[in-house]
Motif scaffolding. Structure first.
Motif, short mmCIF file in Angstrom:
data_model
loop_
_atom_site.label_atom_id
_atom_site.label_comp_id
_atom_site.label_asym_id
_atom_site.label_seq_id
_atom_site.Cartn_x
_atom_site.Cartn_y
_atom_site.Cartn_z
N ILE A 1 -6.14 2.23 0.43
CA ILE A 1 -4.69 2.41 0.55
C ILE A 1 -4.08 1.05 0.81
CG2 ILE A 1 -2.83 3.37 1.96
CD1 ILE A 1 -3.99 5.51 0.30
N ASP A 2 -3.09 0.65 0.02
CA ASP A 2 -2.41 -0.64 0.21
C ASP A 2 -3.40 -1.79 0.34
OD1 ASP A 2 0.04 0.58 0.07
OD2 ASP A 2 0.37 0.67 2.23
N ALA A 3 -4.44 -1.78 -0.53
CA ALA A 3 -5.44 -2.85 -0.61
C ALA A 3 -6.33 -2.94 0.64
CB ALA A 3 -4.79 -4.20 -0.89
N ILE A 4 -6.42 -1.87 1.41
CA ILE A 4 -7.31 -1.81 2.56
C ILE A 4 -8.22 -0.59 2.40
CG2 ILE A 4 -7.47 -1.57 5.07
CD1 ILE A 4 -6.26 -4.18 4.33
N TYR A 5 -9.55 -0.80 2.58
CA TYR A 5 -10.48 0.31 2.48
C TYR A 5 -10.19 1.37 3.53
CZ TYR A 5 -13.47 -2.49 -0.62
OH TYR A 5 -13.96 -3.23 -1.65
N VAL A 6 -10.41 2.63 3.15
CA VAL A 6 -10.32 3.75 4.08
C VAL A 6 -11.62 4.54 4.02
CG1 VAL A 6 -7.81 3.94 3.91
CG2 VAL A 6 -9.26 5.27 2.35
N LYS A 7 -11.82 5.39 5.02
CA LYS A 7 -12.96 6.30 4.97
C LYS A 7 -12.78 7.21 3.76
CE LYS A 7 -14.29 6.51 9.86
NZ LYS A 7 -13.43 5.46 10.47
#
Length: 401
Positions: free
Chosen positions: A78-84
């Protein structure tokens, strides 16, 4: 100190890209399937392969539900940040938000094609376009395949005002929060702020016809009842040269001036104040900001974007924020880390960020019509004590306004 350059507004386009095939934006747009003069985008896939779909919402005023018929999507970013990672049949993406999805193609040729469709999430009282945009997921057929005129399956999307789905989807987003990708959530808060967001009115200018709630008013929007007025001089320039007089003031209210039942019966007076106001933060201040939706002139969703920083979404809930009951429930372990958050209709959202980026930073809402009405404000981060914590001067070749 992290030094980041203020960028131009991020390009807003919707890309659908498999990992090994990166189509140009012109070929990757999801075209309205009811418009004959535009070609419908077809994403061709091979059975058994996994594809990365890079999604960017191009719509300036529309939050969108997106789904692919008979296929699950795995959200990984999301928004260039990894999420679980988690699987879902449908995603919600607000204007200019980005997300990366994994699409696992079926193991064998399915003897069918599948519609990729997006439609609005809309909660306001105004008119809106309720059409659907679509592309086609098409499987590569086996050699000498006899299959023609394959059936086209359509996804079932949430209803236009399905706030429950929207809240549940955003509630699933979590940072990886591991050794390689830590979630550095500010645990100690230096400054707390409480901002109301919503619509309001301004007087209709003399000898003009306005489309407000009545003939004498026009629609406006405000944060803490202050509708932001764009200055004629750049605020960053005025800040650096210490020439803020007549450009902006630093008296933006940190809490609502007139508290009321924010998501209940609205006040009779819907008029907003107008001004170019900012909040000043010492360098490296840890900030907690609670954003509260309001029911003035109708309760609706507001996607928030903050320039210059990512932030952690540590809490959210329906109704009015309760300063006694809600903070103990904040997620300070693995909250999602992003730069744009969709405030679904009738909610409060709590975010935290570290003010370690010098300068003047715009915070606004990613429905263009609401931004133009004044739903925006600015943060000013002052210089720190060390030499590398000073705002650099403008480049010598910077064009003059």
């Amino acid at each position: 100190m992290r030094i980041r350059r203020q960028s131009l507004p991020r390009p807003c386009r919707m890309e659908v890209a498999p990992m090994s095939l990166m189509p140009t934006p012109s070929t990757a747009s999801l075209a309205p399937y009811t418009t004959a003069q535009l070609k419908t985008f077809k994403l061709k896939v091979k059975p058994g392969k996994t594809y990365l779909l890079r999604m960017i919402n191009v719509a300036l005023n529309d939050e969108l539900f997106f789904s692919i018929a008979n296929h699950a999507l795995t959200v990984v970013d999301i928004d260039a940040i990894y999420v679980k990672p988690f699987k879902t049949e449908t995603i919600l993406i607000t204007p200019c938000q980005t997300t990366n999805l994994l699409l696992k193609a079926k193991p064998h040729f399915p003897n069918a094609t599948f519609l990729m469709a997006a439609q609005l999430y809309a909660t306001g009282q105004g008119t809106f376009d309720n059409s659907t945009v679509a592309g086609i997921l098409q499987y590569e057929q086996p050699p000498k395949s006899p299959f023609k005129n394959l059936p086209l399956f359509k996804p079932t999307l949430p209803s236009l005002n399905d706030t429950s789905f929207a809240a549940n989807f955003t509630g699933k987003l979590r940072s990886l929060a591991n050794a390689r990708f830590p979630a550095n959530v500010p645990q100690k808060v230096d400054k707390r702020f409480f901002f109301t967001v919503g619509l309001g009115t301004n007087p209709c200018p003399q000898n003009q016809t306005c489309q407000g709630p009545n003939n004498s008013t026009k629609f406006s929007a405000a944060v803490n009842n202050v509708s932001f007025v764009l200055p004629t001089t750049a605020t960053l320039q005025a800040h650096f040269f210490q020439q803020s007089k007549g450009v902006y003031t630093t008296d933006f209210p940190t809490t609502p001036i007139f508290p009321f039942n924010y998501t209940g019966t609205p006040p009779n007076n819907t008029m907003v104040s107008n001004g170019t106001k900012a909040v000043v933060l010492p360098f490296n201040t840890s900030v907690e900001l609670v954003l509260q939706d309001t029911s003035i002139l109708g309760i609706e969703s507001h996607p928030l974007h903050l320039h210059g920083f990512n932030f952690f979404v540590v809490g959210q809930g329906f109704g009015n924020f309760d300063n006694n009951k809600d903070p103990p429930k904040f997620n300070l372990v693995d909250p999602v880390d992003r730069n744009t958050v969709g405030m679904t209709s009738g909610v409060w959202v709590a975010i935290r960020f570290q003010a370690d980026n010098l300068g003047v930073w715009f915070m606004h809402y990613h429905l263009e019509v609401h931004t133009s009405w004044g739903l925006r404000m600015a943060w000013i981060v002052l210089d720190g004590k060390l030499p590398n914590q000073k705002l650099p001067p403008p480049p010598s070749d910077l064009p003059k306004c």
